[in-house]
Design a protein around this motif. Structure first.
Motif, PDB file in Angstrom:
ATOM      1  N   ASP A 164       0.824  -1.207   0.000  1.00  0.00           N
ATOM      2  CA  ASP A 164       0.000   0.000   0.000  1.00  0.00           C
ATOM      3  C   ASP A 164       0.862   1.262   0.000  1.00  0.00           C
ATOM      4  O   ASP A 164       0.533   2.242  -0.671  1.00  0.00           O
ATOM      5  CB  ASP A 164      -0.945   0.013   1.203  1.00  0.00           C
ATOM      6  CG  ASP A 164      -2.061  -1.022   1.088  1.00  0.00           C
ATOM      7  OD1 ASP A 164      -2.312  -1.520  -0.036  1.00  0.00           O
ATOM      8  OD2 ASP A 164      -2.688  -1.326   2.124  1.00  0.00           O
ATOM      9  N   ASP A 165       1.958   1.252   0.746  1.00  0.00           N
ATOM     10  CA  ASP A 165       2.854   2.416   0.774  1.00  0.00           C
ATOM     11  C   ASP A 165       3.478   2.661  -0.604  1.00  0.00           C
ATOM     12  O   ASP A 165       3.579   3.808  -1.049  1.00  0.00           O
ATOM     13  CB  ASP A 165       3.960   2.230   1.815  1.00  0.00           C
ATOM     14  CG  ASP A 165       3.436   2.310   3.248  1.00  0.00           C
ATOM     15  OD1 ASP A 165       2.335   2.858   3.453  1.00  0.00           O
ATOM     16  OD2 ASP A 165       4.132   1.811   4.151  1.00  0.00           O
ATOM     17  N   GLU A 166       3.894   1.577  -1.275  1.00  0.00           N
ATOM     18  CA  GLU A 166       4.480   1.726  -2.612  1.00  0.00           C
ATOM     19  C   GLU A 166       3.447   2.251  -3.606  1.00  0.00           C
ATOM     20  O   GLU A 166       3.776   3.057  -4.479  1.00  0.00           O
ATOM     21  CB  GLU A 166       5.043   0.382  -3.098  1.00  0.00           C
ATOM     22  CG  GLU A 166       6.277  -0.054  -2.339  1.00  0.00           C
ATOM     23  CD  GLU A 166       6.677  -1.478  -2.672  1.00  0.00           C
ATOM     24  OE1 GLU A 166       7.872  -1.696  -2.940  1.00  0.00           O
ATOM     25  OE2 GLU A 166       5.795  -2.370  -2.665  1.00  0.00           O
ATOM     26  N   ARG A 222       3.793   5.626  -5.889  1.00  0.00           N
ATOM     27  CA  ARG A 222       3.684   5.530  -7.350  1.00  0.00           C
ATOM     28  C   ARG A 222       2.522   6.357  -7.898  1.00  0.00           C
ATOM     29  O   ARG A 222       2.582   6.835  -9.016  1.00  0.00           O
ATOM     30  CB  ARG A 222       3.577   4.067  -7.779  1.00  0.00           C
ATOM     31  CG  ARG A 222       4.900   3.349  -7.618  1.00  0.00           C
ATOM     32  CD  ARG A 222       4.786   1.881  -7.956  1.00  0.00           C
ATOM     33  NE  ARG A 222       6.037   1.204  -7.687  1.00  0.00           N
ATOM     34  CZ  ARG A 222       6.846   0.751  -8.635  1.00  0.00           C
ATOM     35  NH1 ARG A 222       6.541   0.904  -9.897  1.00  0.00           N
ATOM     36  NH2 ARG A 222       7.954   0.140  -8.311  1.00  0.00           N
ATOM     37  N   ARG A 223       1.475   6.530  -7.112  1.00  0.00           N
ATOM     38  CA  ARG A 223       0.330   7.332  -7.549  1.00  0.00           C
ATOM     39  C   ARG A 223       0.794   8.735  -7.924  1.00  0.00           C
ATOM     40  O   ARG A 223       0.451   9.260  -8.985  1.00  0.00           O
ATOM     41  CB  ARG A 223      -0.714   7.381  -6.439  1.00  0.00           C
ATOM     42  CG  ARG A 223      -1.983   8.086  -6.820  1.00  0.00           C
ATOM     43  CD  ARG A 223      -2.994   8.027  -5.654  1.00  0.00           C
ATOM     44  NE  ARG A 223      -4.314   8.308  -6.118  1.00  0.00           N
ATOM     45  CZ  ARG A 223      -4.755   9.517  -6.410  1.00  0.00           C
ATOM     46  NH1 ARG A 223      -3.958  10.554  -6.291  1.00  0.00           N
ATOM     47  NH2 ARG A 223      -5.988   9.692  -6.832  1.00  0.00           N
ATOM     48  N   HIS A 224       1.582   9.344  -7.066  1.00  0.00           N
ATOM     49  CA  HIS A 224       2.080  10.697  -7.325  1.00  0.00           C
ATOM     50  C   HIS A 224       3.022  10.717  -8.531  1.00  0.00           C
ATOM     51  O   HIS A 224       3.000  11.655  -9.330  1.00  0.00           O
ATOM     52  CB  HIS A 224       2.770  11.260  -6.085  1.00  0.00           C
ATOM     53  CG  HIS A 224       1.833  11.413  -4.921  1.00  0.00           C
ATOM     54  ND1 HIS A 224       0.851  12.376  -4.874  1.00  0.00           N
ATOM     55  CD2 HIS A 224       1.713  10.699  -3.777  1.00  0.00           C
ATOM     56  CE1 HIS A 224       0.176  12.268  -3.746  1.00  0.00           C
ATOM     57  NE2 HIS A 224       0.675  11.247  -3.063  1.00  0.00           N
ATOM     58  N   ILE A 225       3.815   9.679  -8.668  1.00  0.00           N
ATOM     59  CA  ILE A 225       4.754   9.605  -9.796  1.00  0.00           C
ATOM     60  C   ILE A 225       3.991   9.491 -11.111  1.00  0.00           C
ATOM     61  O   ILE A 225       4.283  10.198 -12.079  1.00  0.00           O
ATOM     62  CB  ILE A 225       5.729   8.419  -9.611  1.00  0.00           C
ATOM     63  CG1 ILE A 225       6.652   8.689  -8.416  1.00  0.00           C
ATOM     64  CG2 ILE A 225       6.524   8.163 -10.886  1.00  0.00           C
ATOM     65  CD1 ILE A 225       7.464   7.482  -7.976  1.00  0.00           C
ATOM     66  N   VAL A 226       3.001   8.609 -11.166  1.00  0.00           N
ATOM     67  CA  VAL A 226       2.214   8.428 -12.389  1.00  0.00           C
ATOM     68  C   VAL A 226       1.527   9.733 -12.768  1.00  0.00           C
ATOM     69  O   VAL A 226       1.582  10.169 -13.930  1.00  0.00           O
ATOM     70  CB  VAL A 226       1.184   7.287 -12.240  1.00  0.00           C
ATOM     71  CG1 VAL A 226       0.224   7.253 -13.417  1.00  0.00           C
ATOM     72  CG2 VAL A 226       1.882   5.938 -12.085  1.00  0.00           C
ATOM     73  N   LEU A 227       0.894  10.377 -11.810  1.00  0.00           N
ATOM     74  CA  LEU A 227       0.191  11.624 -12.109  1.00  0.00           C
ATOM     75  C   LEU A 227       1.149  12.708 -12.606  1.00  0.00           C
ATOM     76  O   LEU A 227       0.808  13.475 -13.510  1.00  0.00           O
ATOM     77  CB  LEU A 227      -0.596  12.097 -10.880  1.00  0.00           C
ATOM     78  CG  LEU A 227      -1.778  11.198 -10.500  1.00  0.00           C
ATOM     79  CD1 LEU A 227      -2.387  11.643  -9.182  1.00  0.00           C
ATOM     80  CD2 LEU A 227      -2.824  11.156 -11.611  1.00  0.00           C
TER      81      LEU A 227
END
Length: 188
Positions: free
Chosen positions: A40-42, A46-51
């Motif tokens: 969940d932490d990863e 990654r959510r911020h990186i993808v966006l």
């Protein structure tokens, strides 16, 4: 088999086509978490990186969706820029093998993931070939965990070759291989 725009093959219940990945980022990361084994932490990192990636000029994304609209795979990529973090990490490894020119005029496959229940059906192949068929660059580059895996076999079948191996990304527990292929990608 029916086809969709861009000549992407269609499996009986999955279509490959453009997707608003920013709007479906949580669905995409759920697929990536299953396919790649993320915590969940990863996922949150990654959510911020993808966006952020989706805002880069030339970034394009495709999704694989079921007839019911469920996202079961995705790919996105963008024209490479040596100033991007990924390039700055892999550049010394490529320089050591004399292949750092692959960072120029190249389309990077940033992420490609297919839900485990939908793997081995040609969906990953369809996603990556459809995405790169629309690239203006003459070649493509990507990184993959440096083990023999179905993903690495897929990339090799498409014409990707190892440019550097044992590439270490900060905080990644396993080494990666950087692979490159001329475009268009090889077809079976």
């Amino acid at each position: 088999m029916p086809s969709i725009p861009g000549n992407a093959p269609r499996t009986p219940d999955v279509q490959v086509g453009p997707v608003d990945l920013a709007a479906r980022v949580d669905e995409a990361l759920a697929v990536q978490a299953l396919a790649f084994g993320l915590s969940d932490d990863e996922i949150e990192v990654r959510r911020h990186i993808v966006l952020r990636h989706l805002m880069y000029p030339g970034c394009r994304a495709l999704g694989a969706t079921t007839d019911e609209g469920r996202l079961v795979g995705f790919v996105y990529g963008l024209p490479n820029d040596r100033a991007h973090w990924w390039s700055s990490v892999v550049e010394p490894y490529l320089r050591s093998t004399g292949t750092d020119s692959w960072l120029d005029d190249t389309f990077v496959i940033t992420e490609l993931h297919v839900h485990p229940g939908f793997q081995a059906r040609g969906i990953g192949r369809s996603l990556i070939t459809t995405l790169t068929d629309g690239a203006a660059q003459p070649r493509s580059i990507l990184s993959a965990i440096d083990i023999e895996s179905p993903a690495r076999r897929l990339y090799r079948s498409l014409g990707y070759e190892d440019l550097a191996r044992r590439v270490l990304f900060p905080s990644a527990p396993k080494p990666y291989a950087v692979m490159g292929a001329p475009l268009p990608l090889r077809r079976p």
